[in-house]
Write an enzyme that holds these catalytic residues in place. Sequence first.
Site, PDB file in Angstrom:
ATOM      1  N   SER A  45     -20.489  34.587  17.384  1.00  0.00           N
ATOM      2  CA  SER A  45     -21.613  33.714  17.033  1.00  0.00           C
ATOM      3  C   SER A  45     -22.538  34.345  16.011  1.00  0.00           C
ATOM      4  CB  SER A  45     -22.404  33.375  18.293  1.00  0.00           C
ATOM      5  OG  SER A  45     -23.070  34.529  18.784  1.00  0.00           O
ATOM      6  N   CYS A 137     -22.081  22.261  25.072  1.00  0.00           N
ATOM      7  CA  CYS A 137     -21.453  22.993  23.963  1.00  0.00           C
ATOM      8  C   CYS A 137     -20.297  23.844  24.484  1.00  0.00           C
ATOM      9  CB  CYS A 137     -22.497  23.860  23.270  1.00  0.00           C
ATOM     10  SG  CYS A 137     -21.880  24.763  21.840  1.00  0.00           S
ATOM     11  N   CYS A 233     -30.512  25.694  20.086  1.00  0.00           N
ATOM     12  CA  CYS A 233     -30.120  26.237  18.781  1.00  0.00           C
ATOM     13  C   CYS A 233     -30.277  25.233  17.653  1.00  0.00           C
ATOM     14  CB  CYS A 233     -28.692  26.765  18.846  1.00  0.00           C
ATOM     15  SG  CYS A 233     -27.423  25.482  19.019  1.00  0.00           S
TER      16      CYS A 233
END
Length: 403
Positions: A45, A137, A233
Site C-alpha cells: 500500500s 475494501c 482513505c
Amino acid sequence: MAAMTLVEDICPVPDIRRTDMDAAIESARTAVGLPVGARVVAAMSGGVDSTVVAALLHKAGYDVVGVTLQLYDHGAALKKKGACCAGQDIHDARLAADMIGIPHYVLDYESRFKDAVIDQFADSYLKGQTPVPCIRCNQTVKFRDLLDVARDLGAEAMATGHYVRRAALGNRSQMRKAVDHSRDQSYFLFATTQDQLDYLRFPLADLEKPQVRGVAAELGLKIAAKPDSQDICFVPSGDYRTLIDRLRPQGREAGEIVHMDGRVLGAHAGITDYTIGQRRGLNVAVGEPLFVVKLEPETRRVLVGPREALLTRRLTLEETNWLGDQASMEEAARDGAPVLARVRSTRQPSPARLAIGDDIVSVVFDQGEEGVAPGQACVLYDPVDPDRVLGGGFIADTTAVAV
C-alpha cells in the site's frame, strides 16, 4: 528497552539488534509456511507495514512480486500524510520495491473501488446505516480481486501487512488476533472466507508496531517513520458528509427530530448528518441528555431518547461469514452457540449467543450492549479461545432492551 531514534521527525523508530532482525525474518518465513523460493505476492500500500512484509519475505528467500492498487482519485491526497493507495503512497511503494529489488506493478482499480466501496458507503448513509468502508475494501477489492491477480501471477500465496494471525490446523485455517492486541485488525477482516484465508499470509502477526518500524530502519527503508493511514482513505479532508452530499444529494432532505415519546423537538437538514449513539449536534434542548436511537430514512425522522434506549438486546445479521468448526453459522445458531460479539472496532467483545428464526441469524447479548448500529460489523470470537475469530456479519436490525 531499545534506544529510540527519529526519522524525519515524524514517528519514533527503535533501534533493533541483529538477532531481532533474524527473528523477524524467521517469523515471516514461519508465517508463509512455504518452501524457500516459492513465489509470493506482497500487497504493497505504500505504508511501513506492507513494505516491511515485502522486504522480510525477500530476505527470507522468497520470489516476491509487489503489487499496489490505485483505488481513488489521488489529487486531493497527494500531500496528505496518512493517506492510503493514492498519490505519494504509490510513489513510496514503487521506490521501496526498487530498493528491495523486487518487481512491482501498479493496478488501476479506481472503478472497482468506487462501485464496491465508495458508492456502497454513500448508499448506506441514505439507508440510515453506519458503514465500515475498510471492511468492504478488504472484502471486495483486496481479498477478492487482488487475490485473483496474485494467482494469475503464479503466486502460491499473497502476503499483506495486516496485524492478524493465520493458523493452519489440518485442512482448515483459523483467523486469530495478532500478538499486539492494540494493533489487531481481525475486526476488519471478519469477511475473509476460508478459501481466501488458506491463500493469505500475515507475516507481522508476531510483531509489535515499534519492532516493525525498527526493522524498516535497519533495512534502510525510507518509510520507517511514515505515519499510519488514518480515517477514511478516500476522504482526505475528513469531511465525509461533503462527499455524501455530492454523491447522494437526496440525503439533504429536511425532516423532523422526534423524541421516542412522540414529541417533535426540532428539525434537521438531512438524515446523513446523524449516526446511532450521536449526542452532539442535535440542536435540541429539553433539559436531559438525548442520543440518536434510530434513523428512519423513509420518513426522514431522527428519533432521539435517553441513553438507556441505546441498550441493545438482540441484533440480526446479514452477509455473514463463518470460520468456526460447525459446518455453517446457521448450524451454530441452531445449537445456540455461545460467542463473544464485538459490535465496533473500538469496543471489547461482549458475551452473547447465536440464535436463528426464519433463516435469519441473530446475536442475543447476555446483557444490554451499547454502540450497536445497523451497517456496522458484528464480529464473533470464541469464548473458550478469545483470540480466535469465528466469523461475523453486518448488522441488519436491532432490538432494544427497553422499548
